[in-house]
Motif scaffolding. Structure first.
Motif, mmCIF file in Angstrom:
data_model
loop_
_atom_site.group_PDB
_atom_site.id
_atom_site.type_symbol
_atom_site.label_atom_id
_atom_site.label_comp_id
_atom_site.label_asym_id
_atom_site.label_seq_id
_atom_site.Cartn_x
_atom_site.Cartn_y
_atom_site.Cartn_z
ATOM 1 N N SER A 14 0.871 -1.169 0.000
ATOM 2 C CA SER A 14 0.000 0.000 0.000
ATOM 3 C C SER A 14 0.901 1.210 0.000
ATOM 4 O O SER A 14 1.492 1.545 -0.995
ATOM 5 C CB SER A 14 -0.924 -0.046 1.215
ATOM 6 N N ASP A 74 -2.188 -1.200 4.061
ATOM 7 C CA ASP A 74 -2.724 -2.547 4.189
ATOM 8 C C ASP A 74 -1.730 -3.641 3.803
ATOM 9 O O ASP A 74 -1.394 -3.802 2.633
ATOM 10 C CB ASP A 74 -3.974 -2.677 3.323
ATOM 11 N N HIS A 134 -7.352 1.350 4.028
ATOM 12 C CA HIS A 134 -8.487 0.558 3.542
ATOM 13 C C HIS A 134 -8.781 0.755 2.056
ATOM 14 O O HIS A 134 -9.110 -0.229 1.385
ATOM 15 C CB HIS A 134 -9.773 0.803 4.338
ATOM 16 N N PRO A 135 -8.696 1.964 1.466
ATOM 17 C CA PRO A 135 -9.078 2.107 0.058
ATOM 18 C C PRO A 135 -8.164 1.368 -0.931
ATOM 19 O O PRO A 135 -8.539 1.190 -2.081
ATOM 20 C CB PRO A 135 -9.022 3.623 -0.175
ATOM 21 N N HIS A 136 -6.956 0.959 -0.513
ATOM 22 C CA HIS A 136 -5.991 0.271 -1.378
ATOM 23 C C HIS A 136 -5.421 1.158 -2.481
ATOM 24 O O HIS A 136 -4.806 0.666 -3.437
ATOM 25 C CB HIS A 136 -6.589 -1.005 -1.997
ATOM 26 N N ASP A 183 -13.728 4.213 1.040
ATOM 27 C CA ASP A 183 -14.262 3.299 0.026
ATOM 28 C C ASP A 183 -13.123 2.718 -0.783
ATOM 29 O O ASP A 183 -12.234 3.457 -1.244
ATOM 30 C CB ASP A 183 -15.225 4.047 -0.905
ATOM 31 N N GLU A 184 -13.143 1.408 -0.969
ATOM 32 C CA GLU A 184 -12.074 0.765 -1.734
ATOM 33 C C GLU A 184 -12.015 1.332 -3.153
ATOM 34 O O GLU A 184 -13.035 1.446 -3.833
ATOM 35 C CB GLU A 184 -12.274 -0.744 -1.774
#
Length: 297
Positions: free
Chosen positions: A17, A70, A281-283, A252-253
């Motif tokens: 990430s 991540d 979290h969104p990557h 939001d991913e």
């Protein structure tokens, strides 16, 4: 305790990430940080020299901080780690994954990583949608130089409360500090960490979990963002430390910009004393922004 932010250095690199390094500094304190509450933080770029007794001032202390997003282990990742295992070693060798960023990680006084997948003994390695990673990963992440392991994310209960407890214990067995998973239900979601006479508070949250089993079944507690007293947590952390870092699993991913929930919670955190918010979290990489708290900090 007089709290000062002396200087900031931010460096971004990629590690599954993102990875950043930040330098935190303040004057040394002559009283133990664990026993003296902190005062208000200021953003002076140099030490205050208006004190009457300037000869009593001590040299400034600094701490560098690296943060990685991540660390999520898919099937191909642990299959590759198995293929690189060596005779007489562990069954899985994940260390090559971190080789290109190991210098960044080890150069930091404190290195943080969001561990996206459980590492539980009682379950075989598994990929999407309910992850579990080989316990060998815990050794290689520790050897890469990470110090702080965050477990507050949507996959933390992929193997239920039992898997979370085993993962929690495995990370602690590597002598790493775990945040985002707690043994006490009646305390704030805060972990204090001291380095170079600087007391840093880590506060951690996740927007939710994919599986809904109650981690209290294994004696643990998960910090859910919308069910927590975020303002109270951050304020308490601010009052009792020199620097506050909030880790939050949100957004939001695939979204390149923060959503309204992120903006609203970030404002609450900033207004109550957060110094840095580390989001994941969104990557994908989302923008870095400066936020103003109520006191203009």
């Amino acid at each position: 305790m007089n709290r000062r932010l002396i200087s900031v250095i931010l460096l971004l690199a990629l590690l599954l990430s993102s990875c950043g390094i930040k330098k935190i500094g303040e004057e040394n304190n002559t009283t133990a940080a664990d026993t003296v509450p902190a005062g208000n933080l200021t953003t002076d770029t140099a030490a205050d020299t208006t004190d009457a007794d300037t000869t009593a001032q001590t040299p400034e202390s600094t701490v560098s901080f690296a943060a990685c997003g991540d660390n999520i282990i898919y099937y191909g990742t642990y299959r590759d780690a198995a293929s690189q295992a060596y005779d007489g070693g562990r069954q899985y060798n994940f260390s090559p994954i971190y080789n290109n960023v190991k210098d960044v990680i080890s150069a930091a006084d404190i290195a943080f990583i969001n561990q996206e997948t459980p590492c539980a003994d009682s379950f075989p390695p598994e990929s999407y949608p309910t992850f579990n990673s080989p316990v060998d990963l815990t050794y290689d992440v520790a050897e890469a130089g990470f110090d702080i392991i965050n477990l507050a994310n949507n996959h933390m209960l992929d193997k239920g409360a039992k898997g979370l407890l085993e993962s929690y214990n495995n990370w602690k067995a590597r002598s790493l500090t775990v945040v985002g998973c707690y043994e006490e239900s009646d305390s704030r979601y805060i972990t204090y960490y001291e380095k170079n006479n600087i007391k840093i508070a880590f506060v951690a949250y996740t927007y939710g979990t994919n599986l809904s089993e109650d981690p209290a079944n294994a004696g643990l507690y998960a910090p859910y963002l919308k069910q927590s007293d975020v303002a109270g947590d951050v304020k308490e952390a601010c009052d009792n430390s020199d620097f506050v870092i909030v880790s939050v699993h949100w957004g939001d991913e695939g979204a390149m910009t923060p959503n309204e929930d992120q903006k609203n919670f970030a404002k609450i955190m900033a207004e109550n004393g957060a110094d840095v918010i580390v989001g994941h979290h969104p990557h994908v990489l989302q923008p870095i922004e400066w936020l103003d708290g109520k006191d203009g900090k």
